[in-house]
Design an enzyme around this catalytic site. Structure first.
Site, PDB file in Angstrom:
ATOM      1  N   ARG A  12       0.663  -1.183  -0.099  1.00  0.00           N
ATOM      2  CA  ARG A  12       0.135  -0.108   0.070  1.00  0.00           C
ATOM      3  C   ARG A  12       0.867   1.149  -0.031  1.00  0.00           C
ATOM      4  O   ARG A  12       1.318   1.976  -1.177  1.00  0.00           O
ATOM      5  CB  ARG A  12      -0.887  -0.252   1.148  1.00  0.00           C
ATOM      6  CG  ARG A  12      -2.176   1.109   1.115  1.00  0.00           C
ATOM      7  CD  ARG A  12      -2.029   2.234   1.275  1.00  0.00           C
ATOM      8  NE  ARG A  12      -1.490   2.710   2.539  1.00  0.00           N
ATOM      9  CZ  ARG A  12      -1.006   3.848   3.039  1.00  0.00           C
ATOM     10  NH1 ARG A  12      -0.759   4.732   2.212  1.00  0.00           N
ATOM     11  NH2 ARG A  12      -0.663   4.089   4.242  1.00  0.00           N
ATOM     12  N   ASP A  13       1.645   1.562   1.178  1.00  0.00           N
ATOM     13  CA  ASP A  13       2.337   2.769   1.228  1.00  0.00           C
ATOM     14  C   ASP A  13       3.535   2.647   0.339  1.00  0.00           C
ATOM     15  O   ASP A  13       3.886   3.422  -0.290  1.00  0.00           O
ATOM     16  CB  ASP A  13       2.686   3.054   2.662  1.00  0.00           C
ATOM     17  CG  ASP A  13       3.063   4.354   3.198  1.00  0.00           C
ATOM     18  OD1 ASP A  13       2.795   5.328   2.175  1.00  0.00           O
ATOM     19  OD2 ASP A  13       3.039   4.891   4.279  1.00  0.00           O
ATOM     20  N   HIS A 203       3.857   5.074  12.926  1.00  0.00           N
ATOM     21  CA  HIS A 203       4.308   4.918  11.420  1.00  0.00           C
ATOM     22  C   HIS A 203       5.308   5.896  10.989  1.00  0.00           C
ATOM     23  O   HIS A 203       4.920   7.189  11.230  1.00  0.00           O
ATOM     24  CB  HIS A 203       2.740   5.043  10.871  1.00  0.00           C
ATOM     25  CG  HIS A 203       2.814   5.078   9.301  1.00  0.00           C
ATOM     26  ND1 HIS A 203       2.209   4.073   8.592  1.00  0.00           N
ATOM     27  CD2 HIS A 203       3.518   6.016   8.544  1.00  0.00           C
ATOM     28  CE1 HIS A 203       2.377   4.327   7.123  1.00  0.00           C
ATOM     29  NE2 HIS A 203       3.063   5.467   7.239  1.00  0.00           N
ATOM     30  N   HIS A 205       8.417   7.394   8.510  1.00  0.00           N
ATOM     31  CA  HIS A 205       9.116   7.668   7.297  1.00  0.00           C
ATOM     32  C   HIS A 205      10.596   8.026   7.582  1.00  0.00           C
ATOM     33  O   HIS A 205      10.797   8.637   8.712  1.00  0.00           O
ATOM     34  CB  HIS A 205       8.462   8.355   6.335  1.00  0.00           C
ATOM     35  CG  HIS A 205       7.251   7.865   5.850  1.00  0.00           C
ATOM     36  ND1 HIS A 205       7.344   7.421   4.559  1.00  0.00           N
ATOM     37  CD2 HIS A 205       5.815   7.586   6.314  1.00  0.00           C
ATOM     38  CE1 HIS A 205       5.882   7.071   4.263  1.00  0.00           C
ATOM     39  NE2 HIS A 205       5.272   6.939   5.476  1.00  0.00           N
ATOM     40  N   CYS A 236       4.236   9.559   0.368  1.00  0.00           N
ATOM     41  CA  CYS A 236       2.914   9.922   0.134  1.00  0.00           C
ATOM     42  C   CYS A 236       3.051  10.862  -1.132  1.00  0.00           C
ATOM     43  O   CYS A 236       3.843  11.726  -1.278  1.00  0.00           O
ATOM     44  CB  CYS A 236       2.563  10.865   1.177  1.00  0.00           C
ATOM     45  SG  CYS A 236       0.856  11.810   1.115  1.00  0.00           S
ATOM     46  N   ASN A 245       9.126   4.732   3.814  1.00  0.00           N
ATOM     47  CA  ASN A 245       8.887   4.291   5.350  1.00  0.00           C
ATOM     48  C   ASN A 245      10.006   3.785   5.873  1.00  0.00           C
ATOM     49  O   ASN A 245      11.065   3.402   5.144  1.00  0.00           O
ATOM     50  CB  ASN A 245       7.712   3.014   5.320  1.00  0.00           C
ATOM     51  CG  ASN A 245       6.510   3.538   4.909  1.00  0.00           C
ATOM     52  OD1 ASN A 245       6.269   3.697   3.590  1.00  0.00           O
ATOM     53  ND2 ASN A 245       5.482   3.588   5.670  1.00  0.00           N
TER      54      ASN A 245
END
Ligand code: COA
Ligand code: ZN
Length: 323
Positions: A12-13, A203, A205, A236, A245
């Protein structure tokens, strides 16, 4: 040994920021591989507008085809009611709803003011109630690349509004790698004090190289849940300069070396990480997959044995000298 819970977000990310479309078959195969590694959760995809995130336009097919490993929760990112309906139809184990704590980032990412996002997510939480647990991800909780500081009270305020609605968990996101360990320690302490009954996930990065330092600061404050992305992929699309991340295998390697039980089979994960460049078509930032674990020793060069012999004290045997 303290038990930690690791979530994998690469498909996903990680993938949403990749320039070239990754075929559905490759996504399904990677998720199936990650499902066997010992993660608590795998964030499979996002049910966003395919125009906003074309990489994940195959979300319905991907989640429909993956093998569900018992004990692993397959979660999906959801920005609105339409996304929640799709996710529930696909039998996702959790809805991970998302909004930013920064008004500017929310407008850039979700195309609406925060209050409008909150109203939409309140509706999502209502629809999910009693059927599927909801986690809330609060983006830019450690700073916004356009607005700058996001006050800690603002993060706590949004967290409290969602806690009142009965969500299961809260993920506090450093969307663009602005957090530093001192700030992380302070916010983690406040979060645990305010939201003791919620699953709290951090979470991070690694945009500015502080990712693993921030994990350490959080774990030392008692946080037990972390998101990471295989190979350190990620970013993002609506945050200028955003990069990967924290790298899952690097973080897990560090935590295991320190004696934490992550539940993850690191050798297996490293195999997956080493195949990742072949999937995305370029090198990835992760370091342990390249260097090997710190316990993977290398044979000494032949010259070392000769030097040992040369420098052996008179009267000692080769065995004694090499001890
Ligand atoms: N799933 C599929 N399609 C969706 C959708 C969803 N969850 N939400 C909206 N759409 C479609 C609508 O049907 C509409 O399609 P159409 O133009 O063919 O009729 C189009 O997207 C626009 O819908 P609208 O309600 O006007 O939304 P928007 O354009 O204001 O976009 C979001 C709002 C949140 C849906 C969109 O910005 C988005 O998906 N952003 C992704 C954010 C993200 O994942 N960021 C990275 C992670 S933090
Ligand atoms: Zn992220």
């Amino acid at each position: 040994m303290r038990r930690l819970h690791l979530n994998e977000v690469v498909t996903r990310d990680g993938f949403q920021n990749e320039p070239a479309f990754i075929p559905t078959d490759a996504k399904v195969a990677l998720i199936d591989e990650l499902g066997d590694c010992g993660y608590a959760k795998v964030e499979v995809t996002s049910f966003t507008s395919p125009r906003a995130i074309p990489m994940l336009r195959d979300a319905d097919e991907v989640i429909g085809r993956i093998r569900r490993v018992p004990g692993v929760e397959y979660t999906v990112l959801v920005p609105n009611v339409r996304g929640a309906e799709r996710a529930m139809e696909a039998r996702a184990d959790e809805l991970n709803v998302v909004m930013s704590t920064s008004e500017t980032h929310n407008l850039a990412n979700l195309r609406m003011p925060r209050e409008k996002s909150f109203a939409a997510l309140r509706e999502v939480i209502g629809i999910a109630q009693g059927q599927v647990p909801v986690n809330v991800s609060l983006s830019t909780s450690f700073g916004c690349p356009m607005e700058g500081d996001v006050p800690q009270d603002e993060v706590l305020r949004w967290g409290a509004r969602f806690a009142e609605l009965g969500v299961r968990g809260l993920t506090v996101c450093d969307t663009t790698g602005m957090a530093h360990p001192g700030q992380v320690a302070r916010l983690c302490e406040a979060l645990q004090h305010r939201f003791a009954g919620l699953q709290l996930t951090l979470h991070f990065h690694n945009t500015r190289g502080m990712g693993l330092a921030n994990v350490l600061a959080a774990v030392q404050q008692g946080i037990t849940r972390f998101d990471g992305s295989l190979g350190g992929l990620g970013g993002c699309p609506y945050a200028p300069g955003a990069s990967g991340n924290i790298c899952s295998e690097d973080a897990i390697h560090m935590l295991q070396a320190m004696g934490y039980d992550t539940g993850v089979d690191l050798a297996r994960l490293l195999d997956a990480a080493r195949r990742l460049p072949g999937i995305v078509g370029h090198e990835v930032p992760g370091q342990v997959a390249k260097a090997g674990r710190c316990t993977d020793l290398h044979p000494a060069p032949a010259a070392v044995a000769e030097l040992r012999d040369l420098h052996r004290p008179a009267g000692s045997t080769a065995g004694e000298a090499s001890r």
